[in-house]
Every structure is written in structure tokens, then in C-alpha cells.
Enzyme design. Structure first.
Site, PDB file in Angstrom:
ATOM      1  N   CYS A 172      -9.045  68.724  78.058  1.00  0.00           N
ATOM      2  CA  CYS A 172     -10.227  67.877  77.856  1.00  0.00           C
ATOM      3  C   CYS A 172     -11.341  68.162  78.864  1.00  0.00           C
ATOM      4  CB  CYS A 172      -9.831  66.405  77.894  1.00  0.00           C
ATOM      5  SG  CYS A 172      -8.791  65.941  79.302  1.00  0.00           S
ATOM      6  N   HIS A 182     -15.061  61.922  80.703  1.00  0.00           N
ATOM      7  CA  HIS A 182     -14.900  62.749  81.904  1.00  0.00           C
ATOM      8  C   HIS A 182     -16.277  63.218  82.376  1.00  0.00           C
ATOM      9  CE1 HIS A 182     -10.717  62.527  81.406  1.00  0.00           C
ATOM     10  NE2 HIS A 182     -10.418  63.765  81.088  1.00  0.00           N
TER      11      HIS A 182
END
Length: 339
Positions: free
Chosen positions: A147, A239
Site C-alpha cells: 500500500c 498513508h
């Protein structure tokens, strides 16, 4: 419509797959696989729906099946949200049985004949599917990266035309990246954890393959170095990362590259209007809470471009960085007629 299934359908990423596929225009979600103890039960009865979107009721009556090719004979493609230790053998079994696998697991990412794809960055790497078929496999495996790697390489996509020898990245990663039970509340509240197991190694290795060059039936890694430092922060989704790129070009030229960027793909249902959104004026963006759902969670946001070249990037880790990435890969596979 192409019949598809999800492996590991009850977990965090598995639920994202179900959410994205419930009303997909190209894929018909017909089969959901989970643990043996869940087999034979309706998905709606056994899943603990954790997402902040309503449960897709049209999926609730699908009966869960065991995770085996024999239980999923009527699907053409499966999306894998399996843990890496299970995915290694299971995904191979599916591919050998003639079923295409789009995997979010890390097990096969670095294998020479398996594509590690971010469609905006290296769509041509799907050519490795031919190498798998030449080796006698009826199905195939295509992987998406970690990710945090996805956010980084997508943010770097507008800059691929420039020469650089060094990328440095410091991440601030959301707790959802560790799964529902991954980080204890007392460990992350009022805290930053400066270590995420194997995360730095993944970012440093995967980016070189993704941004490398397909030559024949193998990928030649990109000729630069990635140095990563990864940290867990008390954010639910999204993120964020600070990126330093060793590019010897005027900042105005870098800015123009972000503003003018057009991805090398188009016409895919999950593809956002902007693969990369550039905050040119706002000095305090991107921010996870404000920007993670841009492009329905598929847009990577970039801002704070400064001399150096230094900037901040942010992407939704379970959509853009996981399930959404696999679905986008599958759409590209269909468009390139590999199914």
C-alpha cells in the site's frame, strides 16, 4: 459480465473488494471464499462489516465456499485478500487450475515472471502474463504492490521522464494497514510507532521492479536506490509520506510535470478522473482526513513541492493501496484481452 470471486472475503481488504465489486459494470461477483468454518453460510450472516459504507445487500445471500479451485469452477478471475503465508500456495493452485488471480498479497510480487503492476506506472508489465503461459500455466497471477509503495510510485509517475538516482521516503501510515486487529489501541493512542515489519524492505525492492523496464520476458530493475523509513501513526485510513527525489531540474519544470500529468491508461471503470491530484497553492495539503476519498479513494494527492526535490504524497491505503489497485489491474487485464 465476467464472473469473479474474492478469496479472504471477510477480512479488511476482502470487504473492500466486496464493496468495490458489488455493482461493478464489468465484473459479476458470484463467489466468496473464506475459512472452512464459514463455508456454506450466507456472507451476510458471517461477515462483521467494518467499513463506513452500507453493507451491499445484493451480496448478503451469497453462500461462502472453501478456498479451493474446485469450489470456484464458475469464475474466470479471483481477487486475493489472503494473508501472505496462505496466499503463496493457494494462488499458485488457482493459477495452475486455469483461473486468473489478481493478488493483493506479497507472496509472489518479486517472482520474475509475475507482473507487479500499478496501471498508471507500468501497464506494459502485464506482458509477463505471456511468460507464465509459455511455461504451461493455464491461468496467471498478477500482483499489486504494498500500500505504501503504490502511493509512492503513483506520486512519482509524473516525474518518470526525469533522471534520478536516489529516492528517500518517510511514511506516516494509517492503522487500517495492519488490519482490524493489527494495532492495539493502547499502543497507538497518543503515540507514533517507528517500525512496521518488512514495510521498508517492500518499498525499497518493489519500487525498483515497478519502475523498471520490461525487456523480453523479464524486468530490468530501475537504476536508482530507494531508502525508506516507515512509521505507524494514529490515523484510521490514508498513508501520508514525505518524498525526496534526486532530480537535477528546475522546480518550475517539476511543478509543470505534476500539473500536466496524464496517465497512460484510460477508460477503466475504477480509474479516477485524476490519478494524481497536485495541490499547487495550499501549503498544508494533502491531509488524510480531507483528501483520502478524492477520486472515490483512488486518487493519490501530492503537495508541498519544494526545492530539493521534496514533496508530500497521500493515498487511501485500503482502496488505492489494496483492493482498488487489484480491481484496476483486473480492468486493465480485460482491456488488454488477457481474459
Amino acid at each position: 459480465m465476467i464472473n469473479v470471486g474474492v478469496l479472504g472475503a471477510t477480512g479488511a481488504v476482502g470487504q473492500r473488494f466486496v464493496e468495490l465489486l458489488a455493482d461493478h459494470p464489468w465484473f459479476k461477483l458470484t463467489t466468496l471464499a473464506a475459512s472452512e468454518r464459514s463455508a456454506g453460510k450466507p456472507y451476510g450472516k458471517i461477515v462483521k462489516w467494518r467499513l463506513d459504507t452500507p453493507f451491499p445487500e445484493n451480496i448478503g445471500k451469497i453462500k461462502v465456499v472453501p478456498t479451493s479451485p474446485s469450489a470456484m469452477k464458475n469464475v474466470d478471475l479471483v481477487f486475493s485478500a489472503l494473508p501472505a503465508e496462505i496466499a503463496a500456495a493457494t494462488e499458485t493452485e488457482f493459477a495452475d487450475a486455469g483461473i486468473a488471480v489478481c493478488s493483493n498479497a506479497s507472496s509472489h510480487r518479486m517472482e520474475p515472471t509475475i507482473p507487479l503492476v500499478v496501471p498508471e506506472v507500468n501497464p506494459e508489465h502485464l506482458g509477463l502474463i505471456d511468460a507464465q503461459r509459455d511455461a504451461g500455466r493455464d491461468g496467471f497471477i498478477v500482483t499489486n504492490p504494498n500500500c505504501s509503495t503504490i502511493t509512492m510510485v503513483t506520486a512519482l509517475a509524473p516525474l518518470q521522464k526525469f533522471t534520478f538516482t536516489d529516492i528517500r521516503v518517510a511514511t506516516m501510515q494509517a492503522i487500517s494497514g495492519a488490519g482490524f486487529e493489527g494495532v492495539a489501541a493502547m499502543a497507538i493512542y497518543d503515540n507514533v510507532i517507528p517500525y512496521i515489519g518488512k514495510e521498508e524492505e517492500k518499498m525499497e525492492m518493489e519500487a525498483l521492479k515497478i519502475m523498471g523496464t520490461l525487456k523480453g520476458k523479464k524486468v530490468q530493475n530501475a537504476p536508482f536506490k530507494v531508502s525508506a523509513s516507515c512509521h505507524r501513526v494514529p490515523v484510521i485510513d490514508g498513508h501520508t509520506m514525505a518524498i525526496w527525489a534526486d532530480i537535477k531540474e528546475p522546480l518550475g519544470k517539476i511543478r509543470k510535470a505534476f500539473l500536466d500529468y496524464k496517465p497512460p491508461i484510460k477508460g477503466l471503470p475504477t480509474q479516477p478522473a485524476e490519478s494524481v491530484h497536485f495541490f499547487d497553492e495550499e501549503p498544508d495539503r494533502p491531509q488524510p482526513r480531507l483528501d483520502r476519498m478524492r477520486g472515490r479513494g483512488m486518487t493519490v494527492s501530492v503537495g508541498r513541492l519544494r526545492e530539493g526535490v521534496r514533496f508530500v504524497a497521500m493515498g487511501h491505503n485500503t482502496i488505492r493501496g489494496a483492493a482498488g489497485a487489484s480491481v484496476l489491474n483486473a480492468e486493465l487485464i480485460v482491456k488488454k484481452k488477457y481474459l
